[in-house]
Design a protein around this motif. Structure first.
Motif, short mmCIF file in Angstrom:
data_model
loop_
_atom_site.label_atom_id
_atom_site.label_comp_id
_atom_site.label_asym_id
_atom_site.label_seq_id
_atom_site.Cartn_x
_atom_site.Cartn_y
_atom_site.Cartn_z
N GLU A 49 44.54 35.67 43.44
CA GLU A 49 45.35 35.21 42.14
C GLU A 49 44.41 34.10 41.29
N ASN A 50 43.23 33.46 42.13
CA ASN A 50 42.29 32.81 41.39
C ASN A 50 41.41 33.61 40.53
N ASP A 51 41.01 34.85 41.13
CA ASP A 51 40.23 35.56 40.20
C ASP A 51 41.06 36.12 38.78
N LEU A 52 42.52 36.36 39.36
CA LEU A 52 43.26 36.84 38.11
C LEU A 52 43.22 35.78 37.06
N LYS A 53 43.49 34.39 37.47
CA LYS A 53 43.63 33.47 36.38
C LYS A 53 42.19 33.30 35.35
N LYS A 54 41.31 33.46 36.16
CA LYS A 54 39.98 33.42 35.44
C LYS A 54 39.95 34.70 34.35
N MET A 55 40.44 35.84 34.92
CA MET A 55 40.35 37.12 34.11
C MET A 55 41.32 36.92 32.83
N ILE A 56 42.52 36.16 32.89
CA ILE A 56 43.47 35.88 31.88
C ILE A 56 42.61 34.95 30.92
N LYS A 57 42.26 33.95 31.32
CA LYS A 57 41.37 33.00 30.34
C LYS A 57 40.39 33.84 29.39
N GLU A 58 39.74 34.49 30.32
CA GLU A 58 38.76 35.43 29.33
C GLU A 58 39.12 36.54 28.59
N LEU A 59 40.29 37.22 29.16
CA LEU A 59 41.01 37.99 28.23
C LEU A 59 41.17 37.46 26.72
N LYS A 60 41.66 36.10 26.85
CA LYS A 60 42.15 35.60 25.46
C LYS A 60 40.74 35.45 24.55
N ALA A 61 39.69 35.22 25.37
CA ALA A 61 38.23 34.96 24.65
C ALA A 61 37.61 36.50 24.58
N ASP A 62 38.12 37.43 24.67
CA ASP A 62 37.33 38.91 24.54
C ASP A 62 35.95 38.66 25.46
N PHE A 63 36.14 37.97 26.46
CA PHE A 63 35.05 37.98 27.36
C PHE A 63 33.73 37.65 26.98
N ALA A 64 33.90 36.78 25.90
CA ALA A 64 32.75 36.26 25.18
C ALA A 64 31.87 35.57 25.99
N ASN A 65 32.32 34.75 27.07
CA ASN A 65 31.46 34.14 28.16
C ASN A 65 31.06 34.75 29.45
N SER A 66 31.77 36.04 29.68
CA SER A 66 31.66 36.76 30.78
C SER A 66 30.31 37.47 31.09
N PHE A 67 29.88 37.83 32.23
CA PHE A 67 29.15 38.88 32.83
C PHE A 67 27.62 38.01 32.57
N LYS A 68 27.45 37.07 32.29
CA LYS A 68 26.07 36.49 32.23
C LYS A 68 25.29 36.51 33.36
N LYS A 69 23.89 36.52 33.52
CA LYS A 69 23.33 36.45 34.92
C LYS A 69 23.41 35.26 35.63
N GLU A 70 23.52 34.17 35.16
CA GLU A 70 23.68 32.82 35.84
C GLU A 70 24.78 32.83 36.33
N ASN A 71 25.91 33.62 35.88
CA ASN A 71 27.24 33.17 36.51
C ASN A 71 27.55 34.41 37.63
N LEU A 72 26.62 35.17 37.99
CA LEU A 72 26.87 36.28 39.19
C LEU A 72 26.28 35.92 40.35
N ILE A 73 27.48 36.03 41.45
CA ILE A 73 26.92 35.59 42.53
C ILE A 73 27.08 37.00 43.65
N GLU A 74 25.99 37.09 44.50
CA GLU A 74 26.13 38.30 45.16
C GLU A 74 27.26 38.37 46.15
N LEU A 75 27.83 39.41 46.59
CA LEU A 75 28.85 39.68 47.52
C LEU A 75 28.30 40.20 48.57
N THR A 76 28.43 39.43 49.83
CA THR A 76 28.08 39.92 51.20
C THR A 76 29.14 39.79 52.31
#
Length: 262
Positions: A49-76
């Motif tokens: 649900e934490n991921d979902l709430k972030k998604m909702i916020k960015e959906l409103k903004a058309d993902f204008a702030n999303s997918f920037k390199k500095e905000n990516l963390i590698e999944l391990t």
């Protein structure tokens, strides 16, 4: 689970659009020939649900702030999905990207970001056009209907009232379908598994009524591209009277008078 009977007449729409959550919807749309192009979230995951709430916020903004390199963390470790590719979470949108990075982000980010941006622009181009769309979010956890309604309200504002919205929730603790206007909730008590991904089961019955507008053919005369050639269909309102297939230097010509049997 009680399901609605399929409509006798197909419902023609422009696109089925996955909002991600898991990649099952994109796979099921592909099986039904409802995925003529890719949209940005086809193979993006939301883990909780934490991921979902972030998604909702960015959906409103058309993902204008999303997918920037500095905000990516590698999944391990156990945070990784089943893909053998490099995997990252975008900490702004909440989306987990597990099927895109063929190389580490330091080497592949520009290419990956170009792909995401192209698909985002394809989706945004549909806004305020009153297109006939089916949006679907498929998640492996329960969340409140309040969160889902917020997503629906954003979509209805941006894409108009002429859309259908489906929320499919596995691990809900109960089996139920609820319809509120053009918003549909499908709850499954069971967990998501390979069968749900690869096979057609009751969860996906709602897709069976859809066909793409581009697939709606002229019943009197139609020319369409097929593998290695073209097909010409005439008078599809009647049973097959004549069918002729020929290959010329590897080019396939398929002519049918009447409705093809295959």
């Amino acid at each position: 689970m009680k399901t609605e009977s399929n409509e006798k007449e197909a419902k023609y729409i422009d696109y089925v659009v996955s909002l991600g959550g898991n990649c099952a919807l994109a796979k099921q749309a592909h099986i039904r020939e409802l995925r003529p192009c890719s949209f940005p979230f086809d193979y993006f995951w939301l883990r909780d649900e934490n991921d979902l709430k972030k998604m909702i916020k960015e959906l409103k903004a058309d993902f204008a702030n999303s997918f920037k390199k500095e905000n990516l963390i590698e999944l391990t470790g156990d945070k990784r999905g089943t893909s053998k590719l490099y995997q990252y979470q975008d900490t702004v949108s909440g989306y987990n990207i597990i099927h895109l990075f063929k190389k580490p982000a330091d080497e592949y980010y520009e290419e990956a970001y170009s792909t995401i941006t192209r698909r985002l622009n394809r989706l945004k181009a549909l806004q305020y056009k009153n297109k006939k769309l089916c949006f679907a979010l498929t998640i492996n956890f329960y969340t409140s209907r309040k969160n889902l309604r917020e997503i629906a309200e954003i979509l209805l504002e941006k894409y108009g009232q002429n859309i259908d919205i489906y929320f499919i929730l596995w691990n809900s603790g109960f089996d139920r379908e609820i319809k509120e206007g053009n918003i549909n909730y499908i709850y499954s008590a069971g967990g998501f598994n390979d069968y749900d991904f690869n096979n057609t089961n009751y969860i996906w019955h709602f897709l069976d009524k859809y066909k793409l507008i581009e697939q709606k053919e002229n019943q009197y005369f139609c020319i369409k591209q097929i593998k290695k050639g073209i097909q010409i269909k005439i008078l599809q309102l009647i049973n097959t009277l004549f069918r002729f297939r020929i290959y010329i230097f590897g080019f396939r010509l398929d002519i049918c008078i009447g409705k093809p049997r295959d």
